[in-house]
Design a protein around this motif. Structure first.
Motif, PDB file in Angstrom:
ATOM      1  N   MET A  54       0.838  -1.217   0.000  1.00  0.00           N
ATOM      2  CA  MET A  54       0.000   0.000   0.000  1.00  0.00           C
ATOM      3  C   MET A  54       0.867   1.259   0.000  1.00  0.00           C
ATOM      4  O   MET A  54       0.465   2.290  -0.532  1.00  0.00           O
ATOM      5  N   LEU A  55       2.051   1.183   0.598  1.00  0.00           N
ATOM      6  CA  LEU A  55       2.924   2.353   0.688  1.00  0.00           C
ATOM      7  C   LEU A  55       3.792   2.539  -0.549  1.00  0.00           C
ATOM      8  O   LEU A  55       4.450   3.570  -0.694  1.00  0.00           O
ATOM      9  N   LYS A  56       3.806   1.557  -1.428  1.00  0.00           N
ATOM     10  CA  LYS A  56       4.631   1.634  -2.629  1.00  0.00           C
ATOM     11  C   LYS A  56       4.273   2.887  -3.418  1.00  0.00           C
ATOM     12  O   LYS A  56       3.098   3.187  -3.627  1.00  0.00           O
ATOM     13  N   GLY A  57       5.295   3.630  -3.824  1.00  0.00           N
ATOM     14  CA  GLY A  57       5.065   4.801  -4.659  1.00  0.00           C
ATOM     15  C   GLY A  57       5.747   6.041  -4.122  1.00  0.00           C
ATOM     16  O   GLY A  57       6.651   5.976  -3.291  1.00  0.00           O
ATOM     17  N   ASN A  58       5.292   7.186  -4.617  1.00  0.00           N
ATOM     18  CA  ASN A  58       5.883   8.480  -4.279  1.00  0.00           C
ATOM     19  C   ASN A  58       4.954   9.262  -3.362  1.00  0.00           C
ATOM     20  O   ASN A  58       3.752   9.352  -3.624  1.00  0.00           O
ATOM     21  N   TRP A  59       5.548   9.854  -2.335  1.00  0.00           N
ATOM     22  CA  TRP A  59       4.796  10.537  -1.281  1.00  0.00           C
ATOM     23  C   TRP A  59       5.456  11.870  -0.944  1.00  0.00           C
ATOM     24  O   TRP A  59       6.637  12.062  -1.164  1.00  0.00           O
ATOM     25  N   ASN A  62      10.066  14.874  -0.373  1.00  0.00           N
ATOM     26  CA  ASN A  62       9.594  13.802  -1.241  1.00  0.00           C
ATOM     27  C   ASN A  62      10.197  12.478  -0.812  1.00  0.00           C
ATOM     28  O   ASN A  62      11.393  12.390  -0.541  1.00  0.00           O
ATOM     29  N   TRP A  63       9.353  11.456  -0.769  1.00  0.00           N
ATOM     30  CA  TRP A  63       9.763  10.125  -0.352  1.00  0.00           C
ATOM     31  C   TRP A  63       9.268   9.128  -1.381  1.00  0.00           C
ATOM     32  O   TRP A  63       8.135   9.236  -1.859  1.00  0.00           O
ATOM     33  N   SER A  64      10.098   8.159  -1.708  1.00  0.00           N
ATOM     34  CA  SER A  64       9.651   7.054  -2.562  1.00  0.00           C
ATOM     35  C   SER A  64       9.906   5.754  -1.829  1.00  0.00           C
ATOM     36  O   SER A  64      10.933   5.584  -1.163  1.00  0.00           O
TER      37      SER A  64
END
Length: 158
Positions: A34-39, A69-71
């Motif tokens: 669910m956390l996979k991706g860019n945040w 930014n976090w990936s």
């Protein structure tokens, strides 16, 4: 028979003394996916934030993390984080990270910063909260005047 009893006792002691460390618990792969991706961190909140400065992750003032930014890559538990807010007095910083979520909803984070992950012996254990498809929170514990307080990092999907 006595030797067999000693062996059973020894096996029981090994099983009974199993470590329950945060870093040794099973992974929560569903939440990791669910956390996979860019945040992006949209807010950092803690009691007394209008009066106090907190150095988050031993990098920079907590307010400098707003807009960072976090990936997160879930299949290898790697990623990257970057502070790059040109409108503030914050320094730019970026680093590869390793991370995972355990079954107790702890988010375990290592900031690699020009090292190999195996050479980094310290990290952060944050509580994962309010996970949805487009947002989540990480909650860290900080010491404020001898009292433990929560600091909440609010993430939004990019």
């Amino acid at each position: 028979m006595k030797k067999l009893s000693i062996i059973y006792l020894f096996v029981f002691m090994i099983i009974g003394c199993k470590s329950t460390s945060v870093t040794n618990t099973k992974l929560d792969n569903k939440t990791e996916r669910m956390l996979k991706g860019n945040w992006t961190i949209t807010a950092v909140n803690f009691a007394g934030s209008e009066y106090l400065k907190v150095n988050s992750f031993n990098i920079e003032d907590s307010n400098c993390f707003i807009g960072s930014n976090w990936s997160f890559i879930s299949n290898n538990n790697e990623g990257e984080m970057a502070l790059n807010n040109p409108s503030t007095d914050c320094k730019d910083f970026s680093s590869p990270i390793t991370w995972y979520v355990n079954k107790d909803r702890n988010f375990v984070l290592k900031i690699i910063n020009n090292h190999k992950a195996k050479d980094v012996n310290s990290g952060y254990i944050l509580r994962l909260n309010n996970v949805t498809e487009n947002s989540f929170e990480l909650i860290d514990k900080i010491n404020v005047a001898g009292q433990t307080k929560d600091i909440t990092y609010s993430f939004q999907r990019k």
